[in-house]
Design a protein around this motif. Structure first.
Motif: not given
Length: 252
Positions: A127-154
């Motif tokens: 987000r603005m004002g922070c420094q999160i340095e992450r490879e783009l591919v890993r970022h998007w794979l991570g976001r997909c995974f995070a969505t399913f994780t949230s659903l699993v954990l409820r």
């Protein structure tokens, strides 16, 4: 002043381990000790850790495991080593300091300000004002995974896999006594165990997720691209194991 301890699992980290940031951190943070868990390293990591621990007057120590057991079990072993000692909070972070030690201290201060929370963890929200340095591919794979994780954990988690977490001493036995079944998704298991033991309402109230101000991808990660294909299988296993238990508890 309460004492707390940070666990740092290490496996063949001699090429990436930076001694001085840990030494400086211990000089500045009198309320935080460090436990290094040397996970059967064979590259000189043990010698580096011994040198560091000898130089900081008992503020850091190293637990040497005879063989490599993986990050999940190394952390669990470290937590059980500390259970029952006079630490109010026990946390863990990665040896490469992708999450800086200053960020870990900041998360801990949030614990102290929010007395009803029992788990506090960071998330890599760019987000603005922070420094999160992450490879783009890993970022998007991570976001997909995070969505399913949230659903699993409820639970509305954003980034369970960020390696920056603190746990109140009162819940260490509940979360860490039994071995963890997943090599990479043990963080998800920990949240599932909390939810099943204390209830979803308590999880929503007592688990705090805070966006980090800085995080950087460090070369040499043990995680490989092919491991992302293992994640869905492990996630299904966690869902079957823990959600079935949760459903049974609700039915009783």
């Amino acid at each position: 002043m309460s004492k707390n301890c940070l666990i740092v699992p290490c496996f063949n980290e001699a090429a990436r381990l930076r001694i001085e940031p840990f030494r400086e951190f211990l000089r500045q943070q009198s309320e935080i000790d460090i436990l290094f868990v040397n996970d059967g390293s064979q590259d000189g990591t043990a010698e580096m850790l011994a040198t560091l621990c000898d130089s900081v007057s008992g503020r850091a120590r190293c637990l040497n495991l005879p063989k490599n057991v993986g990050k999940a079990e190394a952390i669990r072993t470290g937590v059980l080593e500390l259970a029952g000692q006079a630490y109010q909070w026990v946390g863990y972070c990665d040896a490469d300091l992708a999450t800086s030690l200053d960020e870990m201290a900041s998360l801990l201060r949030s614990c102290d300000r929010q007395e009803h929370h029992r788990v506090v963890f960071g998330s890599r929200w760019s987000r603005m004002g922070c420094q999160i340095e992450r490879e783009l591919v890993r970022h998007w794979l991570g976001r997909c995974f995070a969505t399913f994780t949230s659903l699993v954990l409820r639970l509305p988690t954003y980034d369970t896999q960020c390696g920056a977490k603190w746990f109140h001493s009162s819940i260490l036995e509940v979360l860490f006594r039994q071995p963890l079944t997943s090599r990479w998704l043990f963080d998800v298991e920990l949240f599932a165990r909390f939810r099943n033991h204390f209830g979803r309402a308590a999880a929503l109230e007592q688990i705090l997720e805070l966006p980090l101000k800085s995080w950087r991808e460090v070369q040499g990660s043990k995680l490989r691209g092919k491991d992302f294909f293992i994640f869905p299988v492990d996630l299904v296993r966690i869902q079957l194991r823990y959600n079935q238990k949760a459903n049974r508890n609700q039915a009783q």
